[in-house]
Scaffold this motif. Structure first.
Motif, PDB file in Angstrom:
ATOM      1  N   ASP A  48      -8.683 -11.292   0.431  1.00 22.59           N
ATOM      2  CA  ASP A  48      -7.511 -11.385  -0.445  1.00 22.59           C
ATOM      3  C   ASP A  48      -7.137 -10.038  -1.057  1.00 22.59           C
ATOM      4  O   ASP A  48      -5.972  -9.801  -1.383  1.00 22.59           O
ATOM      5  CB  ASP A  48      -7.745 -12.405  -1.566  1.00 22.59           C
ATOM      6  CG  ASP A  48      -7.713 -13.832  -1.067  1.00 22.59           C
ATOM      7  OD1 ASP A  48      -7.224 -14.085   0.051  1.00 22.59           O
ATOM      8  OD2 ASP A  48      -8.207 -14.712  -1.810  1.00 22.59           O
ATOM      9  N   ARG A  49      -8.117  -9.152  -1.224  1.00 24.52           N
ATOM     10  CA  ARG A  49      -7.847  -7.826  -1.811  1.00 24.52           C
ATOM     11  C   ARG A  49      -7.273  -6.839  -0.798  1.00 24.52           C
ATOM     12  O   ARG A  49      -6.796  -5.775  -1.189  1.00 24.52           O
ATOM     13  CB  ARG A  49      -9.122  -7.251  -2.425  1.00 24.52           C
ATOM     14  CG  ARG A  49      -9.596  -7.972  -3.663  1.00 24.52           C
ATOM     15  CD  ARG A  49     -10.728  -7.243  -4.361  1.00 24.52           C
ATOM     16  NE  ARG A  49     -11.892  -7.006  -3.512  1.00 24.52           N
ATOM     17  CZ  ARG A  49     -12.935  -7.817  -3.393  1.00 24.52           C
ATOM     18  NH1 ARG A  49     -12.971  -8.949  -4.061  1.00 24.52           N
ATOM     19  NH2 ARG A  49     -13.952  -7.499  -2.612  1.00 24.52           N
ATOM     20  N   LEU A  50      -7.321  -7.167   0.477  1.00 21.55           N
ATOM     21  CA  LEU A  50      -6.802  -6.249   1.494  1.00 21.55           C
ATOM     22  C   LEU A  50      -5.280  -6.186   1.404  1.00 21.55           C
ATOM     23  O   LEU A  50      -4.634  -7.199   1.118  1.00 21.55           O
ATOM     24  CB  LEU A  50      -7.215  -6.723   2.895  1.00 21.55           C
ATOM     25  CG  LEU A  50      -8.706  -6.674   3.201  1.00 21.55           C
ATOM     26  CD1 LEU A  50      -8.982  -7.346   4.545  1.00 21.55           C
ATOM     27  CD2 LEU A  50      -9.215  -5.248   3.201  1.00 21.55           C
ATOM     28  N   PRO A  51      -4.706  -5.021   1.663  1.00 22.88           N
ATOM     29  CA  PRO A  51      -3.251  -4.912   1.601  1.00 22.88           C
ATOM     30  C   PRO A  51      -2.601  -5.604   2.804  1.00 22.88           C
ATOM     31  O   PRO A  51      -3.196  -5.698   3.885  1.00 22.88           O
ATOM     32  CB  PRO A  51      -3.004  -3.397   1.654  1.00 22.88           C
ATOM     33  CG  PRO A  51      -4.193  -2.856   2.359  1.00 22.88           C
ATOM     34  CD  PRO A  51      -5.347  -3.744   1.983  1.00 22.88           C
ATOM     35  N   TYR A  52      -1.413  -6.091   2.589  1.00 21.16           N
ATOM     36  CA  TYR A  52      -0.633  -6.675   3.680  1.00 21.16           C
ATOM     37  C   TYR A  52      -0.030  -5.556   4.506  1.00 21.16           C
ATOM     38  O   TYR A  52       0.297  -4.482   3.989  1.00 21.16           O
ATOM     39  CB  TYR A  52       0.499  -7.547   3.137  1.00 21.16           C
ATOM     40  CG  TYR A  52       0.020  -8.885   2.649  1.00 21.16           C
ATOM     41  CD1 TYR A  52      -0.110  -9.951   3.524  1.00 21.16           C
ATOM     42  CD2 TYR A  52      -0.302  -9.083   1.315  1.00 21.16           C
ATOM     43  CE1 TYR A  52      -0.552 -11.180   3.089  1.00 21.16           C
ATOM     44  CE2 TYR A  52      -0.749 -10.313   0.861  1.00 21.16           C
ATOM     45  CZ  TYR A  52      -0.866 -11.357   1.753  1.00 21.16           C
ATOM     46  OH  TYR A  52      -1.299 -12.565   1.305  1.00 21.16           O
ATOM     47  N   GLU A  53       0.143  -5.829   5.775  1.00 19.74           N
ATOM     48  CA  GLU A  53       0.831  -4.891   6.657  1.00 19.74           C
ATOM     49  C   GLU A  53       2.290  -5.323   6.723  1.00 19.74           C
ATOM     50  O   GLU A  53       2.585  -6.499   6.913  1.00 19.74           O
ATOM     51  CB  GLU A  53       0.215  -4.932   8.056  1.00 19.74           C
ATOM     52  CG  GLU A  53       0.850  -3.959   9.012  1.00 19.74           C
ATOM     53  CD  GLU A  53       0.196  -3.977  10.374  1.00 19.74           C
ATOM     54  OE1 GLU A  53       0.379  -3.004  11.104  1.00 19.74           O
ATOM     55  OE2 GLU A  53      -0.476  -4.958  10.704  1.00 19.74           O
ATOM     56  N   GLY A  54       3.196  -4.382   6.540  1.00 20.85           N
ATOM     57  CA  GLY A  54       4.618  -4.722   6.600  1.00 20.85           C
ATOM     58  C   GLY A  54       5.097  -5.326   5.299  1.00 20.85           C
ATOM     59  O   GLY A  54       4.629  -4.989   4.217  1.00 20.85           O
ATOM     60  N   ALA A  55       6.007  -6.282   5.401  1.00 24.84           N
ATOM     61  CA  ALA A  55       6.637  -6.897   4.234  1.00 24.84           C
ATOM     62  C   ALA A  55       5.642  -7.730   3.441  1.00 24.84           C
ATOM     63  O   ALA A  55       4.782  -8.392   3.999  1.00 24.84           O
ATOM     64  CB  ALA A  55       7.793  -7.789   4.671  1.00 24.84           C
ATOM     65  N   GLN A  56       5.766  -7.640   2.134  1.00 23.68           N
ATOM     66  CA  GLN A  56       4.933  -8.450   1.254  1.00 23.68           C
ATOM     67  C   GLN A  56       5.406  -9.900   1.309  1.00 23.68           C
ATOM     68  O   GLN A  56       6.596 -10.156   1.431  1.00 23.68           O
ATOM     69  CB  GLN A  56       5.047  -7.954  -0.187  1.00 23.68           C
ATOM     70  CG  GLN A  56       4.462  -6.583  -0.406  1.00 23.68           C
ATOM     71  CD  GLN A  56       2.949  -6.607  -0.371  1.00 23.68           C
ATOM     72  OE1 GLN A  56       2.329  -7.588  -0.714  1.00 23.68           O
ATOM     73  NE2 GLN A  56       2.351  -5.535   0.073  1.00 23.68           N
ATOM     74  N   PRO A  57       4.481 -10.855   1.180  1.00 24.59           N
ATOM     75  CA  PRO A  57       4.905 -12.258   1.132  1.00 24.59           C
ATOM     76  C   PRO A  57       5.709 -12.517  -0.134  1.00 24.59           C
ATOM     77  O   PRO A  57       5.502 -11.854  -1.148  1.00 24.59           O
ATOM     78  CB  PRO A  57       3.589 -13.035   1.123  1.00 24.59           C
ATOM     79  CG  PRO A  57       2.578 -12.071   0.630  1.00 24.59           C
ATOM     80  CD  PRO A  57       3.054 -10.698   1.041  1.00 24.59           C
ATOM     81  N   GLU A  58       6.617 -13.436  -0.064  1.00 28.18           N
ATOM     82  CA  GLU A  58       7.463 -13.780  -1.203  1.00 28.18           C
ATOM     83  C   GLU A  58       6.622 -14.445  -2.286  1.00 28.18           C
ATOM     84  O   GLU A  58       5.855 -15.367  -2.027  1.00 28.18           O
ATOM     85  CB  GLU A  58       8.578 -14.730  -0.759  1.00 28.18           C
ATOM     86  CG  GLU A  58       9.589 -15.046  -1.834  1.00 28.18           C
ATOM     87  CD  GLU A  58      10.390 -13.844  -2.291  1.00 28.18           C
ATOM     88  OE1 GLU A  58      10.775 -13.816  -3.471  1.00 28.18           O
ATOM     89  OE2 GLU A  58      10.628 -12.942  -1.483  1.00 28.18           O
TER      90      GLU A  58
END
Length: 66
Positions: free
Chosen positions: A43-53
């Motif tokens: 859960d602490r890992l960054p998202y790749e691309g667009a952030q979830p809404e």
């Protein structure tokens, strides 16, 4: 869960998992990973691309920026 299972669970090698410094628990003579700790790490890992809404509740409690 044992190291091989925990590594597969989060999609890394056993060597990589051991190097992450995640806490382990003692189960008799074995050392095992708790799924909750593995999920928290992921859960602490960054998202790749667009952030979830973010939903309205997250915004109200300051979990994400508005």
């Amino acid at each position: 869960m044992p190291t091989p299972v925990a590594a597969r669970y989060i999609g890394v090698s056993e060597t990589k998992l051991r190097g992450l410094g995640l806490p382990r628990k003692k189960l008799g003579g074995k050392r095992v990973y708790d799924r909750v700790d593995l999920d928290a790490y992921a859960d602490r890992l960054p998202y790749e691309g667009a952030q979830p809404e973010a939903d309205e509740c997250d915004k109200l409690f300051g979990v994400v920026a508005s």
